[in-house]
Design a protein around this motif. Structure first.
Motif, PDB file in Angstrom:
ATOM      1  N   MET A   1     120.177 -30.903  40.359  1.00 51.92           N
ATOM      2  CA  MET A   1     119.746 -29.687  41.064  1.00 51.92           C
ATOM      3  C   MET A   1     120.236 -28.439  40.353  1.00 51.92           C
ATOM      4  O   MET A   1     121.383 -28.375  39.976  1.00 51.92           O
ATOM      5  N   SER A   2     119.352 -27.470  40.148  1.00 50.30           N
ATOM      6  CA  SER A   2     119.744 -26.250  39.442  1.00 50.30           C
ATOM      7  C   SER A   2     120.545 -25.347  40.351  1.00 50.30           C
ATOM      8  O   SER A   2     120.319 -25.304  41.555  1.00 50.30           O
ATOM      9  N   ASP A   3     121.442 -24.596  39.723  1.00 49.23           N
ATOM     10  CA  ASP A   3     122.172 -23.577  40.469  1.00 49.23           C
ATOM     11  C   ASP A   3     121.580 -22.229  40.062  1.00 49.23           C
ATOM     12  O   ASP A   3     121.757 -21.783  38.929  1.00 49.23           O
ATOM     13  N   ILE A   4     120.853 -21.615  40.972  1.00 45.11           N
ATOM     14  CA  ILE A   4     120.200 -20.336  40.671  1.00 45.11           C
ATOM     15  C   ILE A   4     120.794 -19.257  41.579  1.00 45.11           C
ATOM     16  O   ILE A   4     120.786 -19.410  42.808  1.00 45.11           O
ATOM     17  N   GLN A   5     121.289 -18.196  40.949  1.00 43.51           N
ATOM     18  CA  GLN A   5     121.878 -17.102  41.718  1.00 43.51           C
ATOM     19  C   GLN A   5     121.201 -15.786  41.340  1.00 43.51           C
ATOM     20  O   GLN A   5     120.961 -15.523  40.158  1.00 43.51           O
ATOM     21  N   LYS A  25     107.464 -20.856  42.817  1.00 43.20           N
ATOM     22  CA  LYS A  25     107.743 -22.110  42.113  1.00 43.20           C
ATOM     23  C   LYS A  25     108.477 -23.115  42.994  1.00 43.20           C
ATOM     24  O   LYS A  25     108.869 -24.189  42.526  1.00 43.20           O
ATOM     25  N   GLY A  26     108.714 -22.742  44.237  1.00 42.12           N
ATOM     26  CA  GLY A  26     109.363 -23.656  45.172  1.00 42.12           C
ATOM     27  C   GLY A  26     110.814 -23.922  44.843  1.00 42.12           C
ATOM     28  O   GLY A  26     111.333 -25.012  45.130  1.00 42.12           O
ATOM     29  N   LEU A  27     111.493 -22.948  44.242  1.00 40.96           N
ATOM     30  CA  LEU A  27     112.891 -23.148  43.832  1.00 40.96           C
ATOM     31  C   LEU A  27     113.849 -22.556  44.858  1.00 40.96           C
ATOM     32  O   LEU A  27     113.619 -21.463  45.384  1.00 40.96           O
ATOM     33  N   ASP A  28     114.939 -23.271  45.103  1.00 45.63           N
ATOM     34  CA  ASP A  28     116.003 -22.739  45.966  1.00 45.63           C
ATOM     35  C   ASP A  28     116.887 -21.826  45.141  1.00 45.63           C
ATOM     36  O   ASP A  28     117.103 -22.069  43.945  1.00 45.63           O
ATOM     37  N   ASP A  59     122.462 -22.049  36.096  1.00 48.70           N
ATOM     38  CA  ASP A  59     123.370 -23.029  35.478  1.00 48.70           C
ATOM     39  C   ASP A  59     124.304 -22.369  34.470  1.00 48.70           C
ATOM     40  O   ASP A  59     124.452 -22.859  33.332  1.00 48.70           O
ATOM     41  N   GLY A  60     124.869 -21.222  34.828  1.00 50.95           N
ATOM     42  CA  GLY A  60     125.840 -20.542  33.966  1.00 50.95           C
ATOM     43  C   GLY A  60     125.217 -19.613  32.939  1.00 50.95           C
ATOM     44  O   GLY A  60     125.936 -18.893  32.242  1.00 50.95           O
ATOM     45  N   VAL A  76     110.945 -22.347  32.058  1.00 53.64           N
ATOM     46  CA  VAL A  76     111.829 -23.456  32.423  1.00 53.64           C
ATOM     47  C   VAL A  76     111.267 -24.262  33.597  1.00 53.64           C
ATOM     48  O   VAL A  76     111.472 -25.465  33.693  1.00 53.64           O
ATOM     49  N   PHE A  77     110.536 -23.569  34.464  1.00 52.03           N
ATOM     50  CA  PHE A  77     109.937 -24.228  35.634  1.00 52.03           C
ATOM     51  C   PHE A  77     108.427 -23.957  35.572  1.00 52.03           C
ATOM     52  O   PHE A  77     107.916 -23.034  36.225  1.00 52.03           O
TER      53      PHE A  77
END
Ligand code: GSH
Length: 217
Positions: A1-5, A25-28, A59-60, A76-77
Protein backbone atom coordinates in the motif's frame (compact mmCIF):
# COMPACT_ATOMS: atom_id res chain seq x y z
CA UNK A 1 0.00 0.00 0.00
CA UNK A 2 1.34 3.43 -0.95
CA UNK A 3 1.79 6.15 1.60
CA UNK A 4 0.54 9.35 -0.01
CA UNK A 5 0.56 12.63 1.91
CA UNK A 6 -0.72 15.97 0.72
CA UNK A 7 -0.08 19.31 2.44
CA UNK A 8 -2.09 22.45 1.78
CA UNK A 9 -4.66 25.02 2.79
CA UNK A 10 -8.23 23.90 2.06
CA UNK A 11 -9.74 26.21 -0.54
CA UNK A 12 -6.56 26.36 -2.64
CA UNK A 13 -7.45 25.32 -6.20
CA UNK A 14 -3.95 23.93 -6.72
CA UNK A 15 -4.33 21.72 -3.65
CA UNK A 16 -7.76 20.68 -4.91
CA UNK A 17 -6.27 19.65 -8.29
CA UNK A 18 -4.02 17.18 -6.49
CA UNK A 19 -6.86 15.80 -4.38
CA UNK A 20 -9.14 15.47 -7.43
CA UNK A 21 -6.43 13.62 -9.37
CA UNK A 22 -5.91 11.22 -6.46
CA UNK A 23 -9.64 10.60 -6.23
CA UNK A 24 -10.03 10.13 -10.00
CA UNK A 25 -7.45 7.36 -9.64
CA UNK A 26 -9.12 5.87 -6.58
CA UNK A 27 -6.08 6.43 -4.37
CA UNK A 28 -6.18 6.91 -0.60
CA UNK A 29 -4.18 9.80 0.82
CA UNK A 30 -3.63 11.69 4.01
CA UNK A 31 -4.38 15.40 3.87
CA UNK A 32 -2.40 17.67 6.19
CA UNK A 33 -4.77 20.66 6.21
CA UNK A 34 -2.92 23.83 7.20
CA UNK A 35 -4.23 27.17 8.42
CA UNK A 36 -3.49 30.30 6.32
CA UNK A 37 -0.02 31.47 7.36
CA UNK A 38 1.21 28.01 8.29
CA UNK A 39 2.62 27.71 4.75
CA UNK A 40 5.29 30.25 5.76
CA UNK A 41 6.32 28.35 8.91
CA UNK A 42 9.92 27.20 9.30
CA UNK A 43 8.73 23.61 9.29
CA UNK A 44 6.72 23.86 6.07
CA UNK A 45 9.42 25.89 4.28
CA UNK A 46 11.69 22.84 4.58
CA UNK A 47 9.16 21.00 2.43
CA UNK A 48 8.39 23.93 0.09
CA UNK A 49 11.02 26.71 0.29
CA UNK A 50 8.81 29.05 -1.80
CA UNK A 51 6.09 28.88 0.84
CA UNK A 52 3.22 27.91 -1.44
CA UNK A 53 0.70 25.10 -1.42
CA UNK A 54 0.37 22.24 -2.17
CA UNK A 55 3.25 19.94 -1.30
CA UNK A 56 3.19 16.19 -1.77
CA UNK A 57 4.96 13.06 -0.60
CA UNK A 58 4.74 9.48 -1.88
CA UNK A 59 6.63 6.69 -0.13
CA UNK A 60 9.23 9.21 1.08
CA UNK A 61 9.52 11.00 -2.31
CA UNK A 62 8.76 14.70 -1.74
CA UNK A 63 7.78 17.10 -4.48
CA UNK A 64 6.00 20.45 -4.93
CA UNK A 65 4.59 22.26 -8.01
CA UNK A 66 1.11 21.08 -8.87
CA UNK A 67 1.63 20.05 -12.49
CA UNK A 68 4.73 18.04 -11.53
CA UNK A 69 2.69 16.25 -8.85
CA UNK A 70 -0.18 15.53 -11.25
CA UNK A 71 2.09 14.26 -14.01
CA UNK A 72 3.93 12.04 -11.52
CA UNK A 73 0.63 10.58 -10.27
CA UNK A 74 -0.53 9.95 -13.83
CA UNK A 75 2.65 8.03 -14.66
CA UNK A 76 2.91 6.03 -11.46
CA UNK A 77 -0.81 5.24 -11.28
CA UNK A 78 -1.77 5.08 -14.97
CA UNK A 79 -5.42 4.09 -14.59
CA UNK A 80 -7.50 5.88 -15.68
CA UNK A 81 -5.11 7.85 -17.91
CA UNK A 82 -5.40 11.63 -17.56
CA UNK A 83 -2.93 12.50 -20.33
CA UNK A 84 -4.04 12.08 -23.97
CA UNK A 85 -2.05 9.57 -26.04
CA UNK A 86 -2.29 11.66 -29.19
CA UNK A 87 0.55 14.23 -29.49
CA UNK A 88 -1.68 17.08 -30.68
CA UNK A 89 -4.23 16.49 -27.91
CA UNK A 90 -1.40 16.23 -25.39
CA UNK A 91 0.05 19.52 -26.66
CA UNK A 92 -3.36 21.18 -26.14
CA UNK A 93 -3.46 19.87 -22.58
CA UNK A 94 0.04 21.21 -21.96
CA UNK A 95 -0.88 24.55 -23.53
CA UNK A 96 -3.86 24.96 -21.19
CA UNK A 97 -1.70 24.09 -18.17
CA UNK A 98 0.75 26.77 -19.37
CA UNK A 99 -2.05 29.34 -19.68
CA UNK A 100 -3.20 28.56 -16.13
CA UNK A 101 0.31 28.89 -14.71
CA UNK A 102 1.54 31.92 -16.62
CA UNK A 103 -1.52 34.03 -17.31
CA UNK A 104 -4.74 32.92 -15.67
CA UNK A 105 -3.60 32.23 -12.10
CA UNK A 106 -0.95 34.91 -11.52
CA UNK A 107 -2.44 37.70 -13.61
CA UNK A 108 -6.21 37.15 -13.28
CA UNK A 109 -7.35 34.66 -10.64
CA UNK A 110 -4.84 35.69 -7.98
CA UNK A 111 -5.48 39.46 -8.09
CA UNK A 112 -9.24 39.20 -8.65
CA UNK A 113 -9.82 36.17 -6.40
CA UNK A 114 -7.64 37.52 -3.61
CA UNK A 115 -9.26 40.94 -3.57
CA UNK A 116 -12.83 39.68 -4.05
CA UNK A 117 -12.85 36.34 -2.18
CA UNK A 118 -9.83 35.40 -0.06
CA UNK A 119 -9.06 38.85 1.42
CA UNK A 120 -12.60 39.90 2.41
CA UNK A 121 -14.02 36.47 3.29
CA UNK A 122 -11.06 34.63 4.80
CA UNK A 123 -8.66 37.29 6.04
CA UNK A 124 -11.08 40.13 6.81
CA UNK A 125 -9.31 42.71 4.62
CA UNK A 126 -11.05 44.94 2.07
CA UNK A 127 -10.45 44.23 -1.61
CA UNK A 128 -8.38 46.56 -3.81
CA UNK A 129 -10.77 47.61 -6.60
CA UNK A 130 -7.97 49.09 -8.75
CA UNK A 131 -6.10 45.75 -8.71
CA UNK A 132 -9.29 43.98 -9.82
CA UNK A 133 -9.88 46.47 -12.67
CA UNK A 134 -6.23 46.15 -13.78
CA UNK A 135 -6.54 42.36 -14.00
CA UNK A 136 -9.71 42.32 -16.13
CA UNK A 137 -8.11 42.76 -19.59
CA UNK A 138 -5.83 39.73 -19.22
CA UNK A 139 -8.70 37.78 -17.60
CA UNK A 140 -10.78 38.48 -20.73
CA UNK A 141 -7.96 37.27 -22.97
CA UNK A 142 -7.67 34.09 -20.89
CA UNK A 143 -11.37 33.32 -21.24
CA UNK A 144 -11.42 34.08 -24.99
CA UNK A 145 -8.51 31.69 -25.47
CA UNK A 146 -9.85 28.97 -23.18
CA UNK A 147 -13.19 29.08 -24.99
CA UNK A 148 -11.46 28.87 -28.36
CA UNK A 149 -9.19 26.00 -27.30
CA UNK A 150 -12.08 23.97 -25.86
CA UNK A 151 -14.13 24.54 -29.04
CA UNK A 152 -16.72 21.83 -29.63
CA UNK A 153 -14.82 19.14 -27.72
CA UNK A 154 -16.18 17.78 -24.42
CA UNK A 155 -12.77 18.21 -22.72
CA UNK A 156 -9.59 20.16 -23.45
CA UNK A 157 -7.68 17.04 -24.48
CA UNK A 158 -10.54 15.55 -26.50
CA UNK A 159 -13.10 12.95 -25.44
CA UNK A 160 -11.88 12.28 -21.93
CA UNK A 161 -10.87 14.29 -18.88
CA UNK A 162 -7.23 15.38 -18.77
CA UNK A 163 -4.97 17.01 -16.19
CA UNK A 164 -5.73 20.38 -17.81
CA UNK A 165 -9.47 19.93 -17.24
CA UNK A 166 -8.85 19.08 -13.59
CA UNK A 167 -6.52 22.03 -12.99
CA UNK A 168 -8.72 24.54 -14.80
CA UNK A 169 -12.03 23.38 -13.32
CA UNK A 170 -10.57 23.56 -9.81
CA UNK A 171 -9.56 27.16 -10.57
CA UNK A 172 -12.83 28.22 -12.22
CA UNK A 173 -15.08 26.61 -9.62
CA UNK A 174 -13.66 29.06 -7.05
CA UNK A 175 -13.22 31.98 -9.46
CA UNK A 176 -16.93 31.72 -10.30
CA UNK A 177 -17.72 32.68 -6.69
CA UNK A 178 -17.23 36.39 -7.45
CA UNK A 179 -19.17 38.59 -9.91
CA UNK A 180 -16.21 39.06 -12.27
CA UNK A 181 -15.62 35.29 -12.40
CA UNK A 182 -19.29 34.53 -13.04
CA UNK A 183 -19.47 37.15 -15.80
CA UNK A 184 -16.38 35.76 -17.52
CA UNK A 185 -17.46 32.11 -17.26
CA UNK A 186 -21.02 32.82 -18.39
CA UNK A 187 -19.73 35.05 -21.19
CA UNK A 188 -17.82 32.12 -22.74
CA UNK A 189 -20.56 29.94 -24.24
CA UNK A 190 -18.86 26.54 -23.98
CA UNK A 191 -17.16 26.98 -20.59
CA UNK A 192 -20.19 26.93 -18.28
CA UNK A 193 -21.49 23.54 -19.58
CA UNK A 194 -17.94 22.13 -19.44
CA UNK A 195 -17.53 23.38 -15.85
CA UNK A 196 -20.89 21.85 -14.88
CA UNK A 197 -19.77 18.50 -16.31
CA UNK A 198 -16.50 18.70 -14.41
CA UNK A 199 -17.93 19.76 -11.05
CA UNK A 200 -20.59 17.02 -11.24
CA UNK A 201 -17.82 14.42 -10.91
CA UNK A 202 -17.59 12.66 -7.52
CA UNK A 203 -13.94 13.80 -7.22
CA UNK A 204 -15.10 17.43 -7.27
CA UNK A 205 -18.06 16.85 -4.95
CA UNK A 206 -15.71 15.27 -2.39
CA UNK A 207 -13.25 18.18 -2.39
CA UNK A 208 -15.46 21.23 -1.91
CA UNK A 209 -13.79 24.50 -0.81
CA UNK A 210 -14.72 25.72 2.70
CA UNK A 211 -18.29 27.11 2.68
CA UNK A 212 -17.13 30.63 3.69
CA UNK A 213 -15.44 30.93 0.28
CA UNK A 214 -18.66 29.93 -1.44
CA UNK A 215 -21.07 32.50 -0.01
CA UNK A 216 -23.01 34.49 -2.58
CA UNK A 217 -20.90 37.49 -3.56
N1 GSH B 1 3.18 27.04 -9.10
C1 GSH B 1 2.60 26.65 -7.83
C2 GSH B 1 1.55 27.67 -7.42
C3 GSH B 1 0.96 27.35 -6.06
C4 GSH B 1 0.25 28.56 -5.46
O1 GSH B 1 0.48 29.71 -5.87
N2 GSH B 1 -0.60 28.29 -4.49
C5 GSH B 1 -1.26 29.37 -3.80
C6 GSH B 1 -2.62 28.91 -3.27
S1 GSH B 1 -3.77 28.51 -4.55
C7 GSH B 1 -0.45 29.75 -2.58
O2 GSH B 1 0.30 28.95 -2.06
N3 GSH B 1 -0.61 31.00 -2.11
C8 GSH B 1 -0.04 31.40 -0.88
C9 GSH B 1 0.95 32.51 -1.00
O3 GSH B 1 1.22 32.95 -2.13
O4 GSH B 1 1.43 32.93 0.03
C10 GSH B 1 1.97 25.26 -7.99
O5 GSH B 1 1.62 24.91 -9.11
O6 GSH B 1 1.88 24.51 -7.01
Amino acid sequence: MSDIQVFGIPGSPFLRSVEITLREKGLDYQLHAMRPGEHKSEDYLKRHPFGRVPAFEHDGFSIYETQAILRYLDEVFPSPPLTPGNPKARARMNQVIGIIEWYFFPKAAAPIGFNRIIGPRLLGVAGDEAAIADAMPVARTCFAELGRLLGEKPYFGGDSVSLADIMLAAQLDLFGECPEGRELIDGTANLRPWLKRMTARPSFAATQPPPMLREAA
